[in-house]
Design a protein around this motif. Sequence first.
Motif, short mmCIF file in Angstrom:
data_model
loop_
_atom_site.label_atom_id
_atom_site.label_comp_id
_atom_site.label_asym_id
_atom_site.label_seq_id
_atom_site.Cartn_x
_atom_site.Cartn_y
_atom_site.Cartn_z
N UNK A 227 0.83 -1.20 0.00
CA UNK A 227 0.00 0.00 0.00
C UNK A 227 0.87 1.26 0.00
N UNK A 228 0.25 2.38 -0.18
CA UNK A 228 0.93 3.67 -0.32
C UNK A 228 2.02 3.84 0.75
N UNK A 229 3.18 4.29 0.32
CA UNK A 229 4.33 4.44 1.22
C UNK A 229 4.38 5.82 1.86
N UNK A 230 4.96 5.88 3.07
CA UNK A 230 5.20 7.15 3.76
C UNK A 230 6.53 7.05 4.50
N UNK A 231 7.40 8.04 4.27
CA UNK A 231 8.69 8.09 4.95
C UNK A 231 8.90 9.48 5.54
N UNK A 232 9.56 9.54 6.67
CA UNK A 232 9.94 10.83 7.25
C UNK A 232 10.96 11.49 6.33
N UNK A 233 10.83 12.77 6.04
CA UNK A 233 11.81 13.45 5.18
C UNK A 233 13.23 13.30 5.74
N UNK A 234 14.19 13.04 4.87
CA UNK A 234 15.57 12.85 5.30
C UNK A 234 16.10 14.09 6.01
N UNK A 235 15.73 15.26 5.52
CA UNK A 235 16.17 16.51 6.15
C UNK A 235 15.62 16.62 7.58
N UNK A 236 14.38 16.24 7.77
CA UNK A 236 13.78 16.28 9.11
C UNK A 236 14.48 15.28 10.03
N UNK A 237 14.79 14.12 9.50
CA UNK A 237 15.36 13.04 10.29
C UNK A 237 16.81 13.30 10.66
N UNK A 238 17.59 13.86 9.70
CA UNK A 238 19.04 13.98 9.90
C UNK A 238 19.60 15.39 9.72
N UNK A 255 13.87 7.84 -2.57
CA UNK A 255 14.31 9.22 -2.58
C UNK A 255 13.16 10.20 -2.61
N UNK A 256 12.15 9.89 -3.41
CA UNK A 256 11.00 10.79 -3.52
C UNK A 256 10.24 10.87 -2.20
N UNK A 257 9.94 9.70 -1.61
CA UNK A 257 9.14 9.68 -0.39
C UNK A 257 9.89 10.27 0.81
N UNK A 258 11.23 10.23 0.77
CA UNK A 258 12.01 10.85 1.86
C UNK A 258 12.40 12.29 1.52
N UNK A 259 11.83 12.81 0.43
CA UNK A 259 12.01 14.20 -0.01
C UNK A 259 13.46 14.54 -0.30
N UNK A 260 14.23 13.57 -0.80
CA UNK A 260 15.55 13.86 -1.33
C UNK A 260 15.41 14.48 -2.73
N UNK A 261 16.49 15.06 -3.20
CA UNK A 261 16.56 15.47 -4.60
C UNK A 261 16.90 14.23 -5.42
N UNK A 284 29.07 14.68 -8.21
CA UNK A 284 29.94 15.86 -8.10
C UNK A 284 29.12 17.14 -8.21
N UNK A 285 28.18 17.15 -9.16
CA UNK A 285 27.34 18.33 -9.37
C UNK A 285 26.44 18.59 -8.16
N UNK A 286 25.91 17.53 -7.56
CA UNK A 286 25.03 17.71 -6.40
C UNK A 286 25.80 18.30 -5.22
N UNK A 287 27.01 17.81 -4.98
CA UNK A 287 27.82 18.41 -3.91
C UNK A 287 28.11 19.88 -4.21
N UNK A 288 28.42 20.17 -5.47
CA UNK A 288 28.75 21.55 -5.85
C UNK A 288 27.56 22.48 -5.67
N UNK A 289 26.34 21.93 -5.80
CA UNK A 289 25.13 22.73 -5.63
C UNK A 289 24.82 23.02 -4.16
N UNK A 290 25.58 22.38 -3.27
CA UNK A 290 25.36 22.62 -1.85
C UNK A 290 24.73 21.47 -1.09
N UNK A 291 24.52 20.34 -1.75
CA UNK A 291 23.98 19.19 -1.04
C UNK A 291 25.01 18.64 -0.05
N UNK A 292 24.53 18.24 1.11
CA UNK A 292 25.41 17.69 2.13
C UNK A 292 25.67 16.20 1.92
N UNK A 293 24.68 15.50 1.39
CA UNK A 293 24.65 14.04 1.39
C UNK A 293 24.23 13.54 0.00
#
Length: 402
Positions: A227-238, A255-261, A284-293
Amino acid sequence: MKYLVLLCDGMADWPLAELDGKTPMECAKKPNIDKLAKDARVGLVKTVADGLKPGSDVANLSVLGYDPAECYTGRSPLEAGSIGIDMKDTDVSFRCNLVTLSDEENYEDKTILDYCADDISTAEAKVLVEYLAEKLNNDEFAYYSGVSYRHCLIWNNGTLDIGTLTPPHDITGKPIKEYIPTHPNTKKLYEMMVKSYDLLKDHPVNKERVAKGLRPANSIWLWGEGRRAQLEPFMTKYGKKASMISAVDLLKGIGKFSEMSVVDVDGATGYIDTNFEGKAKAAIDEFAKGQDFVYIHVEAPDECGHRGEIQNKIRAIELIDEKILGPVLAELEKYDDYKVLVCPDHPTPLEIKTHVSDAVPFFIYQKSVKNSGVEGFSEKTAKATGDFIEKGPSMMGEFLKG
């Protein structure tokens, strides 16, 4: 601080006689992985808790720090979310594989020859799934195309009281008679599986594939219900801005359900022909854009394991090391500090061509901290350290400390 997770799906294995008692990890030339492991924390982690099935869904949720016992609703809902299906709470979704079955007259007498129909292209598969949708969709059931052989069926107002549905990669080469759905509530599902063979066996796409010496995608196989999935956003969690890079809908869905890019990479296939360089550049591009993880998921070792391809599994590990980890490490050196976690999600032993729930090797490396480490990263050296993380979901919290 930058955080990189390199998830090598199904990389862990058992010793093989064909490799003189070694595993693919021991045989692979992986200088970047081994170099980091020399100064890293190395051990084993139990990514699949006892009582849970050793799928990439459960194991990757665990690596990401989500306890499957609390948040897992099934594999297919994660994939459904990835391809844009807005499931209702009353919907049940199924993974719908395009498979190759043998040609016995009665459906139940057939054998699964290939769980992925020779890794059918997404373009070909889209034509076939849309054809099935045209013929089989109704107020109760709807088909949606995904990537390669991986697709989705939605059952409106469906039930999860359906008994056991077996993943096709677990029974490749076996007669399907013992594995077809038999629960009373699966009657319509099984009827669609039978009808799919009649519809697909002579489809022009399959005729063209056979003419090219490729296996036809001549049936669907349904499994992975939920059934439909629900995950705590990664940003909220960590508290980290996070990105997911993968070729497969399952990881994109997580990634989508945890609200990652969620990053799409052209030419990413999930097999050994994937765009390794493209995944490295995306990270490499994601880190350069300011992503931590950044979480880079590579499916290739797992697919090689399912197919029993010993040399390809070794080569997949080498390509991950050379074409992904090497370039990303070079860029990470530009930052004051960074951490790298490398591990499989679960083993996919070549001997049995399916997943097992054995603990897997991991290492956590930090640029500014030197640990005792190991000379070469493998199942054996990781076990020898005595470092064991019993609860897989706890590893992410330890990785993100500091």
